[in-house]
Write a protein that holds these residues in place. Structure first.
Motif, PDB file in Angstrom:
ATOM      1  N   GLN A 193       0.823  -1.207   0.000  1.00 41.07           N
ATOM      2  CA  GLN A 193       0.000   0.000   0.000  1.00 41.07           C
ATOM      3  C   GLN A 193       0.858   1.257   0.000  1.00 41.07           C
ATOM      4  O   GLN A 193       0.538   2.246  -0.672  1.00 41.07           O
ATOM      5  CB  GLN A 193      -0.932  -0.009   1.209  1.00 41.07           C
ATOM      6  CG  GLN A 193      -2.022  -1.058   1.153  1.00 41.07           C
ATOM      7  CD  GLN A 193      -2.949  -0.996   2.361  1.00 41.07           C
ATOM      8  OE1 GLN A 193      -2.576  -0.529   3.436  1.00 41.07           O
ATOM      9  NE2 GLN A 193      -4.162  -1.467   2.182  1.00 41.07           N
ATOM     10  N   VAL A 194       1.976   1.214   0.760  1.00 39.04           N
ATOM     11  CA  VAL A 194       2.897   2.358   0.779  1.00 39.04           C
ATOM     12  C   VAL A 194       3.441   2.601  -0.629  1.00 39.04           C
ATOM     13  O   VAL A 194       3.408   3.727  -1.141  1.00 39.04           O
ATOM     14  CB  VAL A 194       4.064   2.113   1.762  1.00 39.04           C
ATOM     15  CG1 VAL A 194       5.080   3.248   1.671  1.00 39.04           C
ATOM     16  CG2 VAL A 194       3.551   1.991   3.193  1.00 39.04           C
ATOM     17  N   ARG A 195       3.924   1.558  -1.280  1.00 35.67           N
ATOM     18  CA  ARG A 195       4.513   1.694  -2.612  1.00 35.67           C
ATOM     19  C   ARG A 195       3.484   2.161  -3.624  1.00 35.67           C
ATOM     20  O   ARG A 195       3.762   3.042  -4.446  1.00 35.67           O
ATOM     21  CB  ARG A 195       5.112   0.366  -3.081  1.00 35.67           C
ATOM     22  CG  ARG A 195       6.418  -0.017  -2.427  1.00 35.67           C
ATOM     23  CD  ARG A 195       6.942  -1.343  -2.958  1.00 35.67           C
ATOM     24  NE  ARG A 195       7.237  -1.294  -4.377  1.00 35.67           N
ATOM     25  CZ  ARG A 195       6.472  -1.814  -5.328  1.00 35.67           C
ATOM     26  NH1 ARG A 195       5.343  -2.420  -5.028  1.00 35.67           N
ATOM     27  NH2 ARG A 195       6.812  -1.733  -6.580  1.00 35.67           N
ATOM     28  N   ALA A 196       2.300   1.575  -3.593  1.00 39.19           N
ATOM     29  CA  ALA A 196       1.277   1.918  -4.587  1.00 39.19           C
ATOM     30  C   ALA A 196       0.813   3.359  -4.422  1.00 39.19           C
ATOM     31  O   ALA A 196       0.658   4.095  -5.407  1.00 39.19           O
ATOM     32  CB  ALA A 196       0.090   0.964  -4.460  1.00 39.19           C
ATOM     33  N   THR A 197       0.583   3.777  -3.183  1.00 39.10           N
ATOM     34  CA  THR A 197       0.125   5.147  -2.934  1.00 39.10           C
ATOM     35  C   THR A 197       1.225   6.143  -3.263  1.00 39.10           C
ATOM     36  O   THR A 197       0.970   7.220  -3.830  1.00 39.10           O
ATOM     37  CB  THR A 197      -0.320   5.307  -1.462  1.00 39.10           C
ATOM     38  OG1 THR A 197      -1.241   4.260  -1.140  1.00 39.10           O
ATOM     39  CG2 THR A 197      -0.991   6.651  -1.245  1.00 39.10           C
ATOM     40  N   GLN A 198       2.470   5.789  -2.923  1.00 39.86           N
ATOM     41  CA  GLN A 198       3.620   6.629  -3.286  1.00 39.86           C
ATOM     42  C   GLN A 198       3.713   6.773  -4.805  1.00 39.86           C
ATOM     43  O   GLN A 198       3.944   7.865  -5.324  1.00 39.86           O
ATOM     44  CB  GLN A 198       4.894   5.997  -2.727  1.00 39.86           C
ATOM     45  CG  GLN A 198       6.178   6.686  -3.128  1.00 39.86           C
ATOM     46  CD  GLN A 198       6.607   7.739  -2.137  1.00 39.86           C
ATOM     47  OE1 GLN A 198       5.920   7.995  -1.162  1.00 39.86           O
ATOM     48  NE2 GLN A 198       7.732   8.359  -2.390  1.00 39.86           N
ATOM     49  N   SER A 199       3.523   5.677  -5.530  1.00 39.13           N
ATOM     50  CA  SER A 199       3.590   5.721  -6.994  1.00 39.13           C
ATOM     51  C   SER A 199       2.501   6.619  -7.566  1.00 39.13           C
ATOM     52  O   SER A 199       2.737   7.345  -8.542  1.00 39.13           O
ATOM     53  CB  SER A 199       3.470   4.307  -7.573  1.00 39.13           C
ATOM     54  OG  SER A 199       4.570   3.513  -7.210  1.00 39.13           O
ATOM     55  N   ALA A 200       1.300   6.567  -6.973  1.00 42.05           N
ATOM     56  CA  ALA A 200       0.220   7.431  -7.439  1.00 42.05           C
ATOM     57  C   ALA A 200       0.569   8.904  -7.238  1.00 42.05           C
ATOM     58  O   ALA A 200       0.319   9.745  -8.107  1.00 42.05           O
ATOM     59  CB  ALA A 200      -1.079   7.086  -6.705  1.00 42.05           C
ATOM     60  N   LEU A 201       1.162   9.223  -6.088  1.00 39.62           N
ATOM     61  CA  LEU A 201       1.574  10.602  -5.819  1.00 39.62           C
ATOM     62  C   LEU A 201       2.657  11.063  -6.786  1.00 39.62           C
ATOM     63  O   LEU A 201       2.590  12.166  -7.334  1.00 39.62           O
ATOM     64  CB  LEU A 201       2.088  10.719  -4.376  1.00 39.62           C
ATOM     65  CG  LEU A 201       1.037  10.743  -3.275  1.00 39.62           C
ATOM     66  CD1 LEU A 201       1.687  10.475  -1.918  1.00 39.62           C
ATOM     67  CD2 LEU A 201       0.327  12.094  -3.245  1.00 39.62           C
ATOM     68  N   ILE A 202       3.661  10.208  -6.993  1.00 41.07           N
ATOM     69  CA  ILE A 202       4.753  10.566  -7.897  1.00 41.07           C
ATOM     70  C   ILE A 202       4.232  10.713  -9.327  1.00 41.07           C
ATOM     71  O   ILE A 202       4.681  11.581 -10.083  1.00 41.07           O
ATOM     72  CB  ILE A 202       5.879   9.523  -7.830  1.00 41.07           C
ATOM     73  CG1 ILE A 202       6.479   9.478  -6.416  1.00 41.07           C
ATOM     74  CG2 ILE A 202       6.958   9.834  -8.847  1.00 41.07           C
ATOM     75  CD1 ILE A 202       7.084  10.766  -5.945  1.00 41.07           C
ATOM     76  N   SER A 203       3.258   9.879  -9.705  1.00 39.09           N
ATOM     77  CA  SER A 203       2.660  10.000 -11.034  1.00 39.09           C
ATOM     78  C   SER A 203       2.035  11.374 -11.225  1.00 39.09           C
ATOM     79  O   SER A 203       2.231  12.024 -12.266  1.00 39.09           O
ATOM     80  CB  SER A 203       1.601   8.908 -11.243  1.00 39.09           C
ATOM     81  OG  SER A 203       2.167   7.630 -11.212  1.00 39.09           O
ATOM     82  N   CYS A 204       1.288  11.809 -10.229  1.00 42.94           N
ATOM     83  CA  CYS A 204       0.648  13.133 -10.314  1.00 42.94           C
ATOM     84  C   CYS A 204       1.696  14.238 -10.362  1.00 42.94           C
ATOM     85  O   CYS A 204       1.583  15.192 -11.152  1.00 42.94           O
ATOM     86  CB  CYS A 204      -0.280  13.339  -9.122  1.00 42.94           C
ATOM     87  SG  CYS A 204      -1.695  12.227  -9.074  1.00 42.94           S
ATOM     88  N   SER A 205       2.715  14.129  -9.525  1.00 48.91           N
ATOM     89  CA  SER A 205       3.759  15.149  -9.469  1.00 48.91           C
ATOM     90  C   SER A 205       4.534  15.233 -10.779  1.00 48.91           C
ATOM     91  O   SER A 205       4.760  16.327 -11.321  1.00 48.91           O
ATOM     92  CB  SER A 205       4.711  14.845  -8.308  1.00 48.91           C
ATOM     93  OG  SER A 205       5.795  15.737  -8.294  1.00 48.91           O
TER      94      SER A 205
END
Length: 254
Positions: free
Chosen positions: A171-183
């Motif tokens: 969950q940490v990795r997936a949510t982090q990836s979603a944030l980085i995608s937006c950024s």
């Protein structure tokens, strides 16, 4: 188009260094969801101008973030994403203002000191709080966006927050990836509008580095599956420490 590839001004040794740096950087990215600039940046800036390094890593990060996100999108924790995204947007806006109006070197020093102190504390103290309050999404999300706009790297702050909020490392990795995608989508759009990618040699270089990026990303994901949550959090803490040391180095050498 083949002429563009032939026009890339790198020796075989340069290519070897770049491919190794990118592979290692995306192993780290595959594990923690950030850190490419920390790992690959110091090597790439010796081979090309910083004005090319940043757009190159943004393009690769954008592809890698979606590569991380697609197979694990069901693990994204929507409530944490929704807490962090508005704060990240505010931070990005502040970052642009500071970049235009203020000296950013003091921010670099303060953030470097904070990260080093935080990481040393987390590594030294055996008993740690089980969870951070959700209110920490406001300062960490905002400053993460701020540093993303100013210095191209704010992911370590999202990692601090998410690894202290979520028990499941996927969950940490997936949510982090979603944030980085937006950024990265925001920064990628700005670079496109500015015409940075009109230089076909930069796009050709990204294509040449894609296999190393994909291989590193795959290996990073495999390594994560074998890690306990404690080992995962400890690795993230070491990366945060390295990020802080890098920021201090940039401040004192700049």
């Amino acid at each position: 188009m083949l002429d563009v590839f032939h026009a890339l001004p790198f020796t075989p040794l340069n290519w070897g260094l770049m491919l190794v740096a990118i592979a290692i950087a995306y192993i780290v990215f595959g594990i923690a969801g950030f850190g490419t600039a920390l790992v690959a940046g110091p090597i790439l800036v010796r081979l090309m101008p910083l004005s090319q390094v940043i757009p190159l890593l943004v393009l690769l990060d954008f592809i890698a973030a979606f590569g991380n996100l697609l197979p694990s999108r069901q693990a994204v924790v929507g409530r944490e994403l929704l807490r962090l995204l508005p704060c990240m947007a505010v931070g990005c806006t502040l970052g642009v203002v500071f970049l235009l109006k203020l000296q950013s070197d003091r921010l670099l020093l303060l953030m470097g000191l904070f990260l080093v102190a935080y990481a040393i504390y987390m590594l030294a103290v055996k008993v740690k709080p089980a969870r951070l309050s959700a209110l920490w999404s406001i300062p960490l999300g905002t400053v993460g966006g701020l540093f993303g706009a100013l210095f191209g790297s704010g992911g370590f702050l999202y990692a601090i927050y998410l690894s202290a909020r979520l028990e499941d490392k996927q969950q940490v990795r997936a949510t982090q990836s979603a944030l980085i995608s937006c950024s990265t989508l925001v920064r990628l759009t700005l670079f496109i509008v500015a015409g940075v990618y009109a230089d076909l040699r930069l796009l050709a270089l990204a294509v040449c580095l894609l296999p190393a990026m994909a291989g590193g990303l795959w290996l990073g994901r495999r390594l994560t599956l074998r890690m306990s949550r404690e080992a995962f959090v400890r690795l993230v803490t070491w990366l945060v420490l390295a990020s802080g040391v890098t920021l201090l180095y940039r401040y004192f050498s700049g």
